[in-house]
Design an enzyme around this catalytic site. Structure first.
Site, PDB file in Angstrom:
ATOM      1  N   HIS A 159    -100.106 -52.210 -42.716  1.00  0.00           N
ATOM      2  CA  HIS A 159     -99.653 -50.818 -42.899  1.00  0.00           C
ATOM      3  C   HIS A 159     -98.132 -50.814 -42.906  1.00  0.00           C
ATOM      4  CE1 HIS A 159    -103.715 -49.359 -41.187  1.00  0.00           C
ATOM      5  NE2 HIS A 159    -103.724 -49.280 -42.503  1.00  0.00           N
TER       6      HIS A 159
ATOM      7  N   ARG B 186     -95.604 -48.753 -42.883  1.00  0.00           N
ATOM      8  CA  ARG B 186     -94.690 -47.971 -42.039  1.00  0.00           C
ATOM      9  C   ARG B 186     -94.603 -48.508 -40.612  1.00  0.00           C
ATOM     10  NH1 ARG B 186     -98.317 -42.440 -41.594  1.00  0.00           N
ATOM     11  NH2 ARG B 186    -100.037 -43.312 -40.409  1.00  0.00           N
ATOM     12  N   GLU B 187     -95.480 -49.428 -40.250  1.00  0.00           N
ATOM     13  CA  GLU B 187     -95.514 -49.956 -38.888  1.00  0.00           C
ATOM     14  C   GLU B 187     -94.520 -51.110 -38.766  1.00  0.00           C
ATOM     15  OE1 GLU B 187     -99.760 -50.609 -38.403  1.00  0.00           O
ATOM     16  OE2 GLU B 187    -100.160 -48.523 -38.925  1.00  0.00           O
TER      17      GLU B 187
ATOM     18  N   ARG C 110     -97.883 -45.867 -45.971  1.00  0.00           N
ATOM     19  CA  ARG C 110     -98.818 -46.725 -45.221  1.00  0.00           C
ATOM     20  C   ARG C 110     -99.636 -47.660 -46.111  1.00  0.00           C
ATOM     21  NH1 ARG C 110    -102.994 -46.064 -40.770  1.00  0.00           N
ATOM     22  NH2 ARG C 110    -105.018 -46.165 -41.777  1.00  0.00           N
TER      23      ARG C 110
ATOM     24  N   ASN D  99    -106.499 -51.420 -44.802  1.00  0.00           N
ATOM     25  CA  ASN D  99    -107.359 -51.563 -43.622  1.00  0.00           C
ATOM     26  C   ASN D  99    -108.581 -50.632 -43.675  1.00  0.00           C
ATOM     27  OD1 ASN D  99    -107.893 -53.032 -41.271  1.00  0.00           O
ATOM     28  ND2 ASN D  99    -107.037 -51.423 -39.943  1.00  0.00           N
ATOM     29  N   ARG D 100    -108.946 -50.243 -44.873  1.00  0.00           N
ATOM     30  CA  ARG D 100    -110.244 -49.613 -45.157  1.00  0.00           C
ATOM     31  C   ARG D 100    -110.946 -50.359 -46.280  1.00  0.00           C
ATOM     32  NH1 ARG D 100    -108.513 -47.663 -41.402  1.00  0.00           N
ATOM     33  NH2 ARG D 100    -108.318 -45.508 -40.711  1.00  0.00           N
TER      34      ARG D 100
ATOM     35  N   GLU E 244    -102.489 -52.587 -31.129  1.00  0.00           N
ATOM     36  CA  GLU E 244    -101.590 -51.461 -31.402  1.00  0.00           C
ATOM     37  C   GLU E 244    -100.386 -51.614 -30.480  1.00  0.00           C
ATOM     38  OE1 GLU E 244    -101.954 -49.292 -33.786  1.00  0.00           O
ATOM     39  OE2 GLU E 244    -104.099 -49.388 -34.285  1.00  0.00           O
TER      40      GLU E 244
END
Ligand SMILES: *[C@@H]1O[C@H](CO)[C@@H](O)[C@H](O)[C@H]1NC(C)=O
Ligand SMILES: *[C@@H]1O[C@H](CO)[C@@H](O)[C@H](O)[C@H]1NC(C)=O
Ligand SMILES: [Zn+2]
Length: 325
Positions: A86, A88-89, A140, A156-157, A285
């Site tokens: 993702h 933006r992480e 994302r 991640n889907r 996380e």
């Protein structure tokens, strides 16, 4: 805008790199190409495991050592660390870079490389990262367009374990957060990760998908409330990991199965890794708890990376004890 600082240490044949900032992709790639030339007991190898829609390489670093022992168990096993799925992480990517340096250049890290071979994908979604850095900070997904206006799939889907847009994903290509893609493994990035996980005969025992934010270690299943058969073992090592993370700086980390924290979600990378036989599969996380969310300030990169490194060291000991027993 801060510039990353690259200092060349001729004596070591190694680049020093500024781990305390969110580096641009170009600077990250330059750093990765210098890792191979670094001397030391840990051998590292950079390779491209795929090419994105916009033509960027998806890089993977492999770290291993010639030392024959002590392995965990009688055969040396491998651990996959995947960051930046993702875009933006940013802290996920920054952590991966810090952790590679830890493995290569510290005593504790070198011990970990003696026990396991490490496969590290620091930026699984480079197109998204560049877009998030330059255009839309909270981007994302990847950048594979459905049409002119609706761009990107939530990687991640998109994995092929119970892929299902109706289960925690979306069948709407315009959905900015959870579009599952037209079918499982439709995306070049998820294909690249899949091929590392299943198509190369690597004996993985651990998978860590690194995300932000929420301060937790979570494990399968995500697609259902059902427990994995070894739920108690996964919980035990997550408990050990999060306790180590928390004790470093007092920032609280929690753990549990995915559905203890989220609604059910199909097509997750962590579920795919588990279904492919990687026993110790987790999603981490990182910081924070929502105060800054995805806009985690740079002064939290090093403390977040230190506490997460402590967590992985403790987790790896737990994994080692489990597979040796
Ligand atoms: C792109 O696809 C979406 C979803 O099907 C649709 O709503 C939108 O009108 C399309 N845009 C263009 C420019 O075709
Ligand atoms: C979030 O973390 C900050 C910094 O550690 C802390 O001060 C704050 O109380 C936390 N907030 C919640 C809701 O836990
Ligand atoms: Zn994420």
């Amino acid at each position: 805008m801060k510039q990353s600082i690259l200092i060349l240490f001729f004596a070591l044949g190694c680049f020093a790199f500024d781990f305390s900032i969110y580096n641009k992709l170009d600077d990250i790639e330059r750093y990765l190409t210098t890792l191979d030339s670094c001397k030391g007991r840990v051998k590292s190898r950079l390779e491209s495991i795929g090419t994105t829609y916009e033509g960027r390489s998806i890089n993977m670093i492999t770290m291993s050592t010639n030392a024959r022992a002590p392995y965990c168990g009688c055969k040396k096993k491998a651990i996959l660390v995947e960051c930046g799925i993702h875009s933006r992480e940013f802290i996920s990517i920054a952590f991966c870079l810090y952790f590679m340096d830890f493995l290569k250049n510290t005593q504790t890290g070198i011990q970990l490389v003696k026990k396991f071979d490490w496969y590290l994908i620091p930026v699984l979604n480079p197109d998204g990262y560049v877009y998030s850095m330059n255009v839309e900070r909270l981007w994302r997904k990847n950048r594979n367009p459905f049409n002119e206006t609706c761009v990107g799939t939530d990687l991640n889907r998109n994995f092929g374990m119970e892929w299902d847009p109706a289960n925690g994903g979306s069948d709407d290509p315009c959905n900015l957060f959870s579009y599952s893609g037209p079918q499982s493994f439709s995306e070049l990035e998820s294909q690249a990760a899949r091929d590392v996980i299943v198509n190369r005969g690597i004996d993985f025992v651990g998978y860590l998908g690194v995300h932000a934010f929420g301060q937790m270690w979570i494990y399968p299943w995500g697609y259902t409330f059902d427990l994995v058969p070894d739920d108690a073992t996964l919980a035990k090592c997550a408990q050990i990991a999060t306790a180590a993370a928390t004790s470093r700086n007092g920032i609280p980390y929690t753990y549990g199965k995915v559905t203890d924290f989220f609604p059910t979600i199909g097509g997750l990378a962590v579920d795919y890794a588990k279904s492919a036989g990687i026993k110790f599969s987790y999603e981490i996380e990182l910081r924070d708890n929502g105060t800054f969310g995805h806009l985690l300030p740079e002064d939290q990169i090093i403390p977040t990376s230190e506490e997460t490194t402590d967590a992985i060291v403790a987790w790896a000991d737990c994994v080692c004890a489990e597979i040796a027993s």
